[in-house]
Design a protein around this motif. Structure first.
Motif, short mmCIF file in Angstrom:
data_model
loop_
_atom_site.label_atom_id
_atom_site.label_comp_id
_atom_site.label_asym_id
_atom_site.label_seq_id
_atom_site.Cartn_x
_atom_site.Cartn_y
_atom_site.Cartn_z
N ASP A 67 -0.37 3.58 -16.30
CA ASP A 67 -1.13 2.48 -15.72
C ASP A 67 -0.65 2.29 -14.29
OD1 ASP A 67 -0.84 0.70 -18.83
OD2 ASP A 67 -2.43 2.03 -18.14
N LEU A 68 -1.59 2.06 -13.33
CA LEU A 68 -1.25 1.98 -11.92
C LEU A 68 -1.80 0.69 -11.31
CD1 LEU A 68 -2.06 5.15 -12.68
CD2 LEU A 68 -1.53 5.50 -10.27
N THR A 69 -0.98 0.02 -10.53
CA THR A 69 -1.46 -1.09 -9.73
C THR A 69 -2.30 -0.54 -8.58
OG1 THR A 69 0.41 -1.05 -8.21
CG2 THR A 69 0.65 -2.37 -10.23
N GLU A 70 -2.92 -1.44 -7.83
CA GLU A 70 -3.72 -1.01 -6.68
C GLU A 70 -2.87 -0.24 -5.68
OE1 GLU A 70 -5.70 -4.14 -4.62
OE2 GLU A 70 -6.91 -2.77 -3.41
N GLU A 71 -1.62 -0.68 -5.46
CA GLU A 71 -0.73 0.01 -4.52
C GLU A 71 -0.43 1.43 -5.01
OE1 GLU A 71 -0.28 -3.01 -5.65
OE2 GLU A 71 -0.44 -4.27 -3.85
N ALA A 72 -0.16 1.57 -6.31
CA ALA A 72 0.12 2.89 -6.88
C ALA A 72 -1.11 3.78 -6.81
CB ALA A 72 0.60 2.75 -8.32
N PHE A 73 -2.28 3.21 -7.14
CA PHE A 73 -3.54 3.96 -7.06
C PHE A 73 -3.76 4.50 -5.65
CE2 PHE A 73 -7.88 3.50 -5.46
CZ PHE A 73 -8.52 4.50 -6.19
N THR A 74 -3.56 3.64 -4.65
CA THR A 74 -3.75 4.05 -3.25
C THR A 74 -2.82 5.20 -2.89
OG1 THR A 74 -4.37 1.78 -2.67
CG2 THR A 74 -3.74 3.25 -0.86
N LEU A 75 -1.59 5.13 -3.34
CA LEU A 75 -0.62 6.17 -3.06
C LEU A 75 -1.04 7.51 -3.67
CD1 LEU A 75 2.21 6.71 -1.80
CD2 LEU A 75 3.18 6.21 -4.04
N ILE A 76 -1.51 7.48 -4.91
CA ILE A 76 -1.86 8.72 -5.62
C ILE A 76 -3.09 9.39 -5.00
CG2 ILE A 76 -2.64 9.70 -7.82
CD1 ILE A 76 0.33 8.90 -7.66
N VAL A 77 -4.13 8.63 -4.69
CA VAL A 77 -5.40 9.24 -4.26
C VAL A 77 -5.49 9.38 -2.74
CG1 VAL A 77 -6.53 8.29 -6.30
CG2 VAL A 77 -6.67 7.04 -4.12
N PHE A 78 -4.42 9.08 -2.02
CA PHE A 78 -4.46 9.16 -0.56
C PHE A 78 -4.91 10.53 -0.08
CE2 PHE A 78 -3.48 7.70 3.62
CZ PHE A 78 -2.99 8.80 4.30
N SER A 79 -4.49 11.59 -0.78
CA SER A 79 -4.81 12.95 -0.33
C SER A 79 -6.12 13.49 -0.89
CB SER A 79 -3.67 13.91 -0.72
OG SER A 79 -3.54 13.97 -2.14
N TYR A 80 -6.82 12.70 -1.72
CA TYR A 80 -8.10 13.16 -2.27
C TYR A 80 -9.18 12.85 -1.23
CZ TYR A 80 -5.58 12.95 -6.78
OH TYR A 80 -4.68 13.11 -7.80
N ASN A 81 -9.50 13.82 -0.40
CA ASN A 81 -10.27 13.50 0.80
C ASN A 81 -11.60 14.23 0.94
OD1 ASN A 81 -8.59 11.54 1.85
ND2 ASN A 81 -7.32 12.99 2.96
N THR A 82 -12.21 14.66 -0.18
CA THR A 82 -13.58 15.15 -0.06
C THR A 82 -14.49 13.94 0.15
OG1 THR A 82 -14.03 14.95 -2.43
CG2 THR A 82 -13.06 17.05 -1.65
N LYS A 83 -15.71 14.19 0.57
CA LYS A 83 -16.64 13.09 0.81
C LYS A 83 -16.91 12.33 -0.48
CE LYS A 83 -18.94 15.05 4.85
NZ LYS A 83 -20.20 15.50 5.44
#
Length: 233
Positions: A67-83
């Motif tokens: 389970d991830l908080t919003e801060e953790a979610f942001t950290l994990i998906v930061f590099s997912y950068n397709t459109k």
């Protein structure tokens, strides 16, 4: 029914690694790997506050998830950068915000006066507007950064090769080229590819940026040989 992206767990708004994997079209094992890597990088204090190991059931078997908080979610998906990934991030961000507002509304004292309610609503509106403006600017910057890095995908490369073949054959078969200089189509191909790479300052055509694809296709369609005695590889 649309999938719920975030939910409340122990009075905390969270998402989980299974939802992230589904929404970003990734293998869950790869998302778990990303989570564990970022937990190691972030350190114990941040990880304890923002990641919680739990389980989910599939056909009677238990499997691990986080389970991830919003801060953790942001950290994990930061590099997912397709459109597509950027659009999915926006949906998650909006859902986190909506769920937090819902919790706040439930916690608001019942005896709040009309004046206090109006003031609280005004403050929330101002804050939301500021957050949205900031988010729009972040998304714009992210899109600009993505556009500067993403090169041609396979289908675009194939389309470009087809366009070059079509242009060379048209020039050659319709006598639109000086054949005393370009003795065969191989020399003509070489000239066109060289001019294209020079125009977009790349060492190989697959390195042309996606944002320049349409412009590059127009360049090919209108190309005429301009160098005499071009050296071939």
């Amino acid at each position: 029914m649309e999938k719920q992206l975030v939910f409340v767990k122990e009075n905390e708004v969270v998402t989980d690694s299974v939802t992230i994997a589904e929404m970003f079209d990734k293998q869950h094992k790869d998302v778990l790997r990303d989570v564990r890597t970022q937990m190691e990088y972030a350190g114990g204090e941040f990880s304890q506050r923002n990641f919680a190991l739990s389980n989910y059931e599939v056909r009677g078997k238990q499997y691990p998830k986080y389970d991830l908080t919003e801060e953790a979610f942001t950290l994990i998906v930061f590099s997912y950068n397709t459109k597509e990934a950027v659009q999915t991030k926006i949906r998650f961000i909006q859902e986190f915000k909506r769920m937090k507002e819902y919790i706040q509304s439930q916690e608001r004292p019942k005896a709040m006066s009309d004046k206090e309610s109006l003031l609280a609503s005004m403050k929330l509106t101002i804050q939301l507007n500021e957050d949205v403006d900031g988010m729009k600017e972040d998304i714009k910057q992210l899109r600009d950064d993505i556009d500067k890095k993403i090169t041609l995908d396979y289908s675009q490369q194939q389309a470009m090769r087809n366009a070059v073949n079509k242009r060379v054959h048209k020039l050659w078969n319709e006598d639109m080229v000086d054949k005393s200089i370009y003795e065969n189509t191989r020399r003509l191909y070489s000239a066109l590819w060289k001019n294209l790479k020079d125009a977009y300052r790349v060492n190989a055509y697959p390195n042309i940026l996606q944002k320049d694809f349409e412009e590059a296709m127009s360049f090919i369609e209108g190309w005429r040989p301009i160098f005499n005695g071009i050296k071939t590889a």
